[in-house]
Design a protein around this motif. Structure first.
Motif, PDB file in Angstrom:
ATOM      1  N   ASP A  95       0.838  -1.192   0.000  1.00  0.00           N
ATOM      2  CA  ASP A  95       0.000   0.000   0.000  1.00  0.00           C
ATOM      3  C   ASP A  95       0.871   1.239   0.000  1.00  0.00           C
ATOM      4  O   ASP A  95       1.980   1.214   0.512  1.00  0.00           O
ATOM      5  N   ASP A  97       0.248   3.914   1.627  1.00  0.00           N
ATOM      6  CA  ASP A  97      -0.110   4.786   2.751  1.00  0.00           C
ATOM      7  C   ASP A  97       0.710   4.509   4.008  1.00  0.00           C
ATOM      8  O   ASP A  97       0.333   4.930   5.091  1.00  0.00           O
ATOM      9  N   GLN A  99       0.943   1.944   5.716  1.00  0.00           N
ATOM     10  CA  GLN A  99       0.369   1.018   6.703  1.00  0.00           C
ATOM     11  C   GLN A  99       1.105  -0.317   6.698  1.00  0.00           C
ATOM     12  O   GLN A  99       1.205  -0.984   7.709  1.00  0.00           O
ATOM     13  N   ARG A 200      -2.721   4.510   9.957  1.00  0.00           N
ATOM     14  CA  ARG A 200      -2.504   5.512   8.922  1.00  0.00           C
ATOM     15  C   ARG A 200      -2.140   6.827   9.591  1.00  0.00           C
ATOM     16  O   ARG A 200      -2.819   7.264  10.519  1.00  0.00           O
TER      17      ARG A 200
HETATM   18 MG    MG Z   1      -4.548   1.763   4.214  1.00  0.00          MG
END
Ligand code: MG
Ligand code: UDP
Length: 327
Positions: A95, A97, A99, A200
């Motif tokens: 991902d 982001d 995470q 996040r």
């Molecule tokens: Mg995420």
């Protein structure tokens, strides 16, 4: 440029503050890899400064390339775009982001000699319980019982694949979380390893509870496509014959009452049921045949692409080669 051993595919949709830290963490995590790698970043129609951030990275790090999609096509399509532009023997998805922890990548790679697909398992997931983890628990349980592929966590994007697996996948809709189930059809070896998960920090999650319903519908579709797409007549026809036979038996019974015993059957609810069942049976068989025809068309014709690339930004190699490519 020689093709790298590893391609890391990352979808980005409005992740402007995550691009730079992710780049740093990847450099750090892969410094001891001892093998060549590339990063295929897909900008999935971001409306913030994600593209500018990615462009800045590509200028500094020629291992990165950016696939710019024309609009937001969704995570599954973005991943597919990344797969199509990945050249490595091994592909890792992540991902954008932060995470997933890039430090887990070497752990996955240790197993890729032995397995065709190594899936991350967010054993301690750092997401809100009600909106994300609960639906996901439910989805995981449903997917593993219906598809027969036993994993704890299908939704974890952090996965490593051998090239052969992704080359034979066709993903659309929200299907990326079913990759293990779809790929199991190929008869590949799948395993999972526990990975870290982090909350996040920047930007917002793009999904809500609504997605659970979509996942559920996709699940039905996947199950159906995996098992019956090549022969819809088997499922509808089987059901239709059973129901029709039940109705037929009831009609025979009523007919014998009327003809042999001379009873009145016109007012009996059972007669209505029998007729209903026979009609239903005929319709189900008809649906199976229609399904057969649709399936043939589906399998034989070219379908529309699931994403459109606007342009591709390549890093400039030290020797000095090209900058931008038209798709
Ligand atoms: Mg995420
Ligand atoms: N993403 C994307 N296109 C979309 C939605 C999400 O490329 O339409 C990317 C997003 O930037 C992130 C990843 O897919 O890198 C996972 O999205 P998100 O973190 O919102 O999902 P969650 O972790 O909440 O399941």
């Amino acid at each position: 440029m020689r093709t790298p051993w590893l391609s890391i595919v990352i979808p980005f949709y409005n992740e402007e503050d995550n691009v730079r830290p992710l780049h740093n963490q990847l450099v750090e995590a892969l410094s001891d890899l001892g093998r060549s790698y590339e990063v295929v970043a897909v900008n999935d129609g971001s409306t913030d400064r994600t593209l500018a951030a990615l462009e800045a990275i590509v200028k500094e790090d020629c291992r990165w390339k950016v696939v710019v999609l024309r609009r937001n096509f969704g995570q599954t399509a973005a991943l597919t775009a990344g797969f199509d532009h990945a050249t490595g023997d091994v592909i890792v998805t992540l991902d954008g982001d932060l995470q997933n922890d890039p430090a887990d990548i070497p752990t996955l790679l240790e197993l890729i000699d032995e397995y065709d697909l190594v899936s991350g398992w967010r054993a301690e997931r750092k997401d809100p319980f009600l909106s994300r983890r609960l639906p996901s628990l439910l989805a995981n349980w449903l997917i593993s019982t219906t598809t027969g592929v036993k994993l704890h966590d299908y939704g974890c994007t952090l996965k490593a694949y051998r090239r052969v697996v992704i080359e034979n996948l066709r993903l659309y809709g929200e299907l990326h979380r079913f990759i293990p189930a779809i790929a199991s059809w190929m008869g590949i070896a799948i395993t999972e390893v526990k990975t870290h998960h982090r909350p996040r920090r920047f930007g917002r999650s793009k999904y809500s509870i609504v997605r659970t319903v979509r996942v559920l519908l996709d699940l039905i579709a996947v199950k159906f496509l995996l098992q019956f797409s090549t022969s819809p007549i088997q499922i509808f026809g089987g059901l239709g014959l059973t129901v029709g036979a039940g109705g037929g038996a009831l009609l025979l019974y009523l007919a014998s009452l009327k003809l042999l015993l001379g009873q009145q059957i016109g007012g009996r609810p059972l007669l209505l049921l029998a007729i209903l069942l026979v009609i239903l049976g005929v319709q189900l068989v008809g649906m199976g045949l229609l399904g057969e025809m649709v399936a043939r068309v589906y399998h034989e014709t070219q379908r529309k692409p699931i994403y459109m690339v606007q342009r591709i930004i390549l890093g400039v190699e030290p020797e000095g080669s090209l900058g931008e490519l038209d798709p």
